[in-house]
Design a protein around this motif. Sequence first.
Motif, mmCIF file in Angstrom:
data_model
loop_
_atom_site.group_PDB
_atom_site.id
_atom_site.type_symbol
_atom_site.label_atom_id
_atom_site.label_comp_id
_atom_site.label_asym_id
_atom_site.label_seq_id
_atom_site.Cartn_x
_atom_site.Cartn_y
_atom_site.Cartn_z
ATOM 1 N N ASN A 22 -33.367 68.340 20.964
ATOM 2 C CA ASN A 22 -32.945 69.605 20.361
ATOM 3 C C ASN A 22 -31.510 69.594 19.865
ATOM 4 O OD1 ASN A 22 -35.480 70.837 20.924
ATOM 5 N ND2 ASN A 22 -34.827 71.121 23.037
ATOM 6 N N ASN A 23 -30.921 68.431 19.770
ATOM 7 C CA ASN A 23 -29.540 68.319 19.320
ATOM 8 C C ASN A 23 -29.475 68.356 17.797
ATOM 9 O OD1 ASN A 23 -26.718 67.861 19.488
ATOM 10 N ND2 ASN A 23 -27.030 66.494 21.230
ATOM 11 N N ASP A 24 -28.287 68.586 17.283
ATOM 12 C CA ASP A 24 -28.038 68.597 15.847
ATOM 13 C C ASP A 24 -28.382 67.217 15.268
ATOM 14 O OD1 ASP A 24 -27.020 68.819 13.274
ATOM 15 O OD2 ASP A 24 -24.918 68.922 13.903
ATOM 16 N N PRO A 25 -29.295 67.166 14.305
ATOM 17 C CA PRO A 25 -29.684 65.872 13.714
ATOM 18 C C PRO A 25 -28.501 65.093 13.131
ATOM 19 C CG PRO A 25 -31.199 67.594 13.023
ATOM 20 C CD PRO A 25 -30.081 68.270 13.755
ATOM 21 N N VAL A 26 -27.515 65.784 12.581
ATOM 22 C CA VAL A 26 -26.342 65.107 12.022
ATOM 23 C C VAL A 26 -25.568 64.406 13.140
ATOM 24 C CG1 VAL A 26 -24.127 65.444 10.831
ATOM 25 C CG2 VAL A 26 -26.171 66.680 10.056
ATOM 26 N N TYR A 27 -25.405 65.080 14.269
ATOM 27 C CA TYR A 27 -24.731 64.484 15.431
ATOM 28 C C TYR A 27 -25.479 63.237 15.886
ATOM 29 C CZ TYR A 27 -23.322 63.773 20.274
ATOM 30 O OH TYR A 27 -22.908 63.208 21.457
ATOM 31 N N LEU A 28 -26.790 63.344 16.022
ATOM 32 C CA LEU A 28 -27.587 62.201 16.481
ATOM 33 C C LEU A 28 -27.505 61.031 15.504
ATOM 34 C CD1 LEU A 28 -30.726 64.044 17.908
ATOM 35 C CD2 LEU A 28 -28.869 62.959 19.203
ATOM 36 N N ASN A 30 -25.034 60.363 13.594
ATOM 37 C CA ASN A 30 -23.686 59.803 13.739
ATOM 38 C C ASN A 30 -23.565 58.900 14.969
ATOM 39 O OD1 ASN A 30 -22.658 60.920 11.399
ATOM 40 N ND2 ASN A 30 -21.904 62.750 12.432
ATOM 41 N N LEU A 31 -24.507 59.036 15.899
ATOM 42 C CA LEU A 31 -24.576 58.129 17.047
ATOM 43 C C LEU A 31 -25.381 56.876 16.713
ATOM 44 C CD1 LEU A 31 -25.371 60.551 20.030
ATOM 45 C CD2 LEU A 31 -23.140 59.651 19.326
ATOM 46 N N GLY A 32 -26.016 56.873 15.538
ATOM 47 C CA GLY A 32 -26.846 55.746 15.134
ATOM 48 C C GLY A 32 -28.310 55.918 15.480
ATOM 49 N N VAL A 33 -28.698 57.147 15.849
ATOM 50 C CA VAL A 33 -30.086 57.413 16.229
ATOM 51 C C VAL A 33 -30.963 57.480 14.983
ATOM 52 C CG1 VAL A 33 -31.642 59.109 17.301
ATOM 53 C CG2 VAL A 33 -29.409 58.630 18.332
ATOM 54 N N ASP A 34 -32.099 56.826 15.047
ATOM 55 C CA ASP A 34 -33.144 56.943 14.027
ATOM 56 C C ASP A 34 -34.062 58.066 14.509
ATOM 57 O OD1 ASP A 34 -35.483 56.763 12.514
ATOM 58 O OD2 ASP A 34 -35.404 54.566 12.415
ATOM 59 N N LEU A 35 -33.988 59.208 13.872
ATOM 60 C CA LEU A 35 -34.719 60.398 14.333
ATOM 61 C C LEU A 35 -36.223 60.168 14.401
ATOM 62 C CD1 LEU A 35 -32.718 63.158 12.419
ATOM 63 C CD2 LEU A 35 -32.366 62.319 14.754
ATOM 64 N N ASP A 36 -36.737 59.253 13.591
ATOM 65 C CA ASP A 36 -38.170 58.948 13.621
ATOM 66 C C ASP A 36 -38.579 58.176 14.880
ATOM 67 O OD1 ASP A 36 -38.630 60.202 11.173
ATOM 68 O OD2 ASP A 36 -38.186 58.363 10.050
ATOM 69 N N LYS A 37 -37.602 57.642 15.604
ATOM 70 C CA LYS A 37 -37.904 56.873 16.809
ATOM 71 C C LYS A 37 -37.795 57.708 18.092
ATOM 72 C CE LYS A 37 -36.543 52.336 15.019
ATOM 73 N NZ LYS A 37 -35.633 51.195 15.222
ATOM 74 N N LEU A 38 -37.402 58.961 17.965
ATOM 75 C CA LEU A 38 -37.298 59.796 19.159
ATOM 76 C C LEU A 38 -38.680 60.009 19.769
ATOM 77 C CD1 LEU A 38 -34.705 62.485 18.019
ATOM 78 C CD2 LEU A 38 -34.381 60.732 19.778
ATOM 79 N N ILE A 94 -22.105 62.770 26.492
ATOM 80 C CA ILE A 94 -21.700 64.087 26.986
ATOM 81 C C ILE A 94 -22.503 65.092 26.182
ATOM 82 C CG2 ILE A 94 -19.818 65.725 27.219
ATOM 83 C CD1 ILE A 94 -17.954 63.336 27.694
ATOM 84 N N TRP A 95 -23.274 65.921 26.893
ATOM 85 C CA TRP A 95 -24.280 66.763 26.260
ATOM 86 C C TRP A 95 -23.715 67.879 25.395
ATOM 87 C CZ3 TRP A 95 -26.953 67.337 31.621
ATOM 88 C CH2 TRP A 95 -27.591 66.143 31.947
ATOM 89 N N ASN A 96 -22.680 68.532 25.831
ATOM 90 C CA ASN A 96 -22.167 69.711 25.125
ATOM 91 C C ASN A 96 -20.790 69.406 24.548
ATOM 92 O OD1 ASN A 96 -20.912 72.276 24.571
ATOM 93 N ND2 ASN A 96 -22.515 73.233 25.803
ATOM 94 N N LYS A 97 -20.582 69.762 23.301
ATOM 95 C CA LYS A 97 -19.324 69.424 22.631
ATOM 96 C C LYS A 97 -18.100 70.050 23.298
ATOM 97 C CE LYS A 97 -20.156 72.876 19.062
ATOM 98 N NZ LYS A 97 -20.454 73.051 17.652
ATOM 99 N N ILE A 98 -18.276 71.095 24.095
ATOM 100 C CA ILE A 98 -17.101 71.699 24.760
ATOM 101 C C ILE A 98 -16.495 70.754 25.799
ATOM 102 C CG2 ILE A 98 -17.890 74.078 24.377
ATOM 103 C CD1 ILE A 98 -18.543 74.172 27.416
ATOM 104 N N PHE A 99 -17.253 69.753 26.233
ATOM 105 C CA PHE A 99 -16.750 68.791 27.201
ATOM 106 C C PHE A 99 -16.269 67.490 26.548
ATOM 107 C CE2 PHE A 99 -19.690 71.376 29.766
ATOM 108 C CZ PHE A 99 -18.814 71.777 30.776
ATOM 109 N N ARG A 100 -16.448 67.362 25.239
ATOM 110 C CA ARG A 100 -16.059 66.139 24.537
ATOM 111 C C ARG A 100 -14.576 66.182 24.162
ATOM 112 N NH1 ARG A 100 -21.148 66.871 20.824
ATOM 113 N NH2 ARG A 100 -22.746 66.380 22.376
ATOM 114 N N GLN A 101 -14.018 64.999 23.964
ATOM 115 C CA GLN A 101 -12.630 64.812 23.533
ATOM 116 C C GLN A 101 -11.634 65.426 24.511
ATOM 117 O OE1 GLN A 101 -12.700 66.273 19.463
ATOM 118 N NE2 GLN A 101 -13.369 64.272 18.731
#
Length: 175
Positions: A22-28, A30-38, A94-101
């Motif tokens: 359920n994450n933002d596809p753009v974020y995924l 950017n991690l190198g995830v192939d959305l078709d492989k989820l 890290i699941w939620n962006k409020i905890f990143r960076q």
Amino acid sequence: MEYGVREIEERDIRSICNYWLNNDPVYLRNLGVDLDKLPSQEGLESMLKAQMSTAFERKRSYALIWTDSSGHGIGHCNINDIDFGKSAFLHLHIWNKIFRQKGLGTLLLKKSIPIFFEKLSLEILYSQPMASNEAPHKALEKAGFCFVRQYTTIPGSLNSKQEVKLWEFRREYLP
């Protein structure tokens, strides 16, 4: 606030599934995830439950949950391609962006590394994040990983072909 690390529990499965499915596809991407492989929700749940019930000597993957001071999960660090007693490949999320960076990746990674080495009798941990994703590279370096090289590969079952940076952490680096 005190952050910690614990082994995955059944209550964490929902959060991990939510992160991947359920994450933002753009974020995924950017991690190198192939959305078709989820995987499907059921497939991911089944894999995580199997991981939790498999003996360490036979695990193909193993996850630790990163927590806030109340013990609620804020992310996970997992290893796969485990060759028990030898090596494994590490991933950090890290699941939620409020905890990143905020430096939490480094802090929690430092707490996770000794657990992976102890539980799986490892000699070396590798990590190969997408080359353009700077956050994990900073965390890996600050946690004591050494840069090895940059190359093109498909780094995991959910990934597309991409440029990665390979890092390693050897048992002798442990404090």
